[in-house]
Design an enzyme around this catalytic site. Sequence first.
Site, PDB file in Angstrom:
ATOM      1  N   HIS A   1      -4.532  -1.928  -5.910  1.00  0.00           N
ATOM      2  CA  HIS A   1      -3.522  -0.963  -6.370  1.00  0.00           C
ATOM      3  C   HIS A   1      -4.456   0.317  -6.676  1.00  0.00           C
ATOM      4  CE1 HIS A   1      -0.090  -3.608  -7.784  1.00  0.00           C
ATOM      5  NE2 HIS A   1      -0.260  -3.564  -6.408  1.00  0.00           N
TER       6      HIS A   1
ATOM      7  N   ASP B   1       0.950  -1.198  -0.202  1.00  0.00           N
ATOM      8  CA  ASP B   1      -0.094   0.041  -0.076  1.00  0.00           C
ATOM      9  C   ASP B   1       0.781   1.401   0.111  1.00  0.00           C
ATOM     10  OD1 ASP B   1      -2.435  -1.631   0.195  1.00  0.00           O
ATOM     11  OD2 ASP B   1      -2.167  -1.670   2.420  1.00  0.00           O
TER      12      ASP B   1
HETATM   13  P1  GDP Z   1      -0.227  -0.030  -3.782  1.00  0.00           P
HETATM   14  O1  GDP Z   1      -0.870  -1.181  -3.342  1.00  0.00           O
HETATM   15  O2  GDP Z   1       1.169   0.142  -3.505  1.00  0.00           O
HETATM   16  O3  GDP Z   1      -0.539   0.430  -5.163  1.00  0.00           O
HETATM   17  O4  GDP Z   1      -1.120   1.341  -2.791  1.00  0.00           O
HETATM   18  P2  GDP Z   1      -2.594   1.175  -2.587  1.00  0.00           P
HETATM   19  O5  GDP Z   1      -3.305   1.845  -3.811  1.00  0.00           O
HETATM   20  O6  GDP Z   1      -3.007   0.360  -1.873  1.00  0.00           O
HETATM   21  O7  GDP Z   1      -2.542   2.707  -1.684  1.00  0.00           O
HETATM   22  C1  GDP Z   1      -1.959   3.771  -1.818  1.00  0.00           C
HETATM   23  C2  GDP Z   1      -2.992   4.949  -1.565  1.00  0.00           C
HETATM   24  O8  GDP Z   1      -2.218   6.313  -1.512  1.00  0.00           O
HETATM   25  C3  GDP Z   1      -4.183   4.927  -2.473  1.00  0.00           C
HETATM   26  O9  GDP Z   1      -5.333   5.281  -1.926  1.00  0.00           O
HETATM   27  C4  GDP Z   1      -3.494   6.130  -3.568  1.00  0.00           C
HETATM   28  O10 GDP Z   1      -4.679   6.542  -4.318  1.00  0.00           O
HETATM   29  C5  GDP Z   1      -3.042   7.011  -2.699  1.00  0.00           C
HETATM   30  N1  GDP Z   1      -1.793   7.583  -2.916  1.00  0.00           N
HETATM   31  C6  GDP Z   1      -0.629   7.290  -3.791  1.00  0.00           C
HETATM   32  N2  GDP Z   1       0.067   8.299  -3.878  1.00  0.00           N
HETATM   33  C7  GDP Z   1      -0.265   9.333  -2.955  1.00  0.00           C
HETATM   34  C8  GDP Z   1       0.059  10.577  -2.803  1.00  0.00           C
HETATM   35  O11 GDP Z   1       1.335  11.084  -3.132  1.00  0.00           O
HETATM   36  N3  GDP Z   1      -0.694  11.382  -1.670  1.00  0.00           N
HETATM   37  C9  GDP Z   1      -1.843  11.035  -1.331  1.00  0.00           C
HETATM   38  N4  GDP Z   1      -2.628  11.948  -0.781  1.00  0.00           N
HETATM   39  N5  GDP Z   1      -2.283   9.706  -1.977  1.00  0.00           N
HETATM   40  C10 GDP Z   1      -1.638   8.890  -2.560  1.00  0.00           C
END
Ligand code: GDP
Length: 427
Positions: free
Chosen positions: A41, A13
């Site tokens: 994701h 995440d």
């Molecule tokens: P992944 O599994 O690594 O792709 O991560 P997730 O999607 O589960 O969780 C990452 C969360 O952070 C999601 O809600 C994204 O939309 C959000 N996100 C990613 N980069 C940023 C950022 O720079 N700032 C903010 N506020 N949210 C982000």
Amino acid sequence: MGVQAIVGAQWGDEGKGKMTDLLAENADWIVRYQGGSNAGHTIMNEYGKFALHMLPSGVFHPGKSNVIGPGAALDADSLLAELDELERRGVPKPKLYISDRAQLVLPVHRLLDRLEEERLGGRSFGSTRKGIAPFYADKYAKLGLQVSELLDETRLAERLERLMEPKRVLLEHLYGQPAPDLSGMAAELLETGRRLAPFLADTTALLQHALRRGERILAEGQLGALRDPDHGIYPFSTSSSTLAGYAPVGAGVPAREITEVLAVVKVYSSCVGAGPFVSELHDAEAEELRRRGGSGGEYGATTGRPRRMGWFDVTAARYGCQVQGATGIALTNLDVLGYLDEIPVCVQYEIDGERTDEFPVTGRLQRAKPVLTNLPGWRCDISRARTLADLPREARSYVELVEQALGVPVQYVSVGPERGQTIFCHR
Ligand code: GDP
């Protein structure tokens, strides 16, 4: 051009989906090489907000080729439902190839996952119940079904019988459940095979040819380094390797072709499921960070469960970068910390009265206490920053300190969930 692995340096995440969707622009192939629909994701782009579980995060770029590699756990229902959803929401039909060697997550794997979690009760691992552990157990017990076997009725019947023989005993005697009917299972799988057939390919050959033509491949990891079964917080780990080192195996590309490893690192900690989590926050502090984190709060994209929250843990993230072999870092969610006067960071662990920079085995980790230090906050909205110079001095220092502490150059700073909310660090 080689292969760039995009992987998590923490518990998962970290924002790998956003970074893969962004970097897919300049790639030709995007490959999922491990894990299955337990991934979540989150991606925000011109088509809206999506939580991809099974599809590679390159599917929003028309013309790019997306691959489910042989190392992934193929959940056909989840994949087909996601393809339907993309179509419904106006995303152009993606180019998708599924390795004919990829193995299938079956309904019985999901059933066993759920029954085992229920049996364990308070001792459970907090599984996403997507069948991942029973799936990989079968794969390594040589009982799994390769997707190409769904196209051969006789072979499928034989393989299914082998797979179900021990399961009948388990279901009946350990869980007190009736075993599913074999002919019904076979009929469903033949139908699944018919639906998947147009996507099946020898993806290893496709990728090897692509490399010879000088094309660029992204290998998209799932979860993070600390969930790796060999190097993570076993047994609170997942069942396939989350490391860039596994990308060549799970994707089907030569190891020497992995030329870049982008470790995605979130500026605070979050984790889903059980296990030691040294810098964990509780109550109001956790709730506030959870509410402000990510896009719309830190809740599991697969389960909807509130994520456990903690301050940034240097020891864990540095270890994560090391085992990933990171050549660069994408630092995400920097915007989220804008509400704090001072930003606590866990810089070391104290275990049995001694301080350490090492990330220890799980038994010792469970006794570790965080050693915290406070860094100055910047107290403003940075989500519109597009260069490092746009950031307030305190935010720039924060990035520099993380870079020094982790010993890997920060290549991207993410200041929001959307593609454009990214700083490319040309330093
Ligand atoms: P992944 O599994 O690594 O792709 O991560 P997730 O999607 O589960 O969780 C990452 C969360 O952070 C999601 O809600 C994204 O939309 C959000 N996100 C990613 N980069 C940023 C950022 O720079 N700032 C903010 N506020 N949210 C982000």
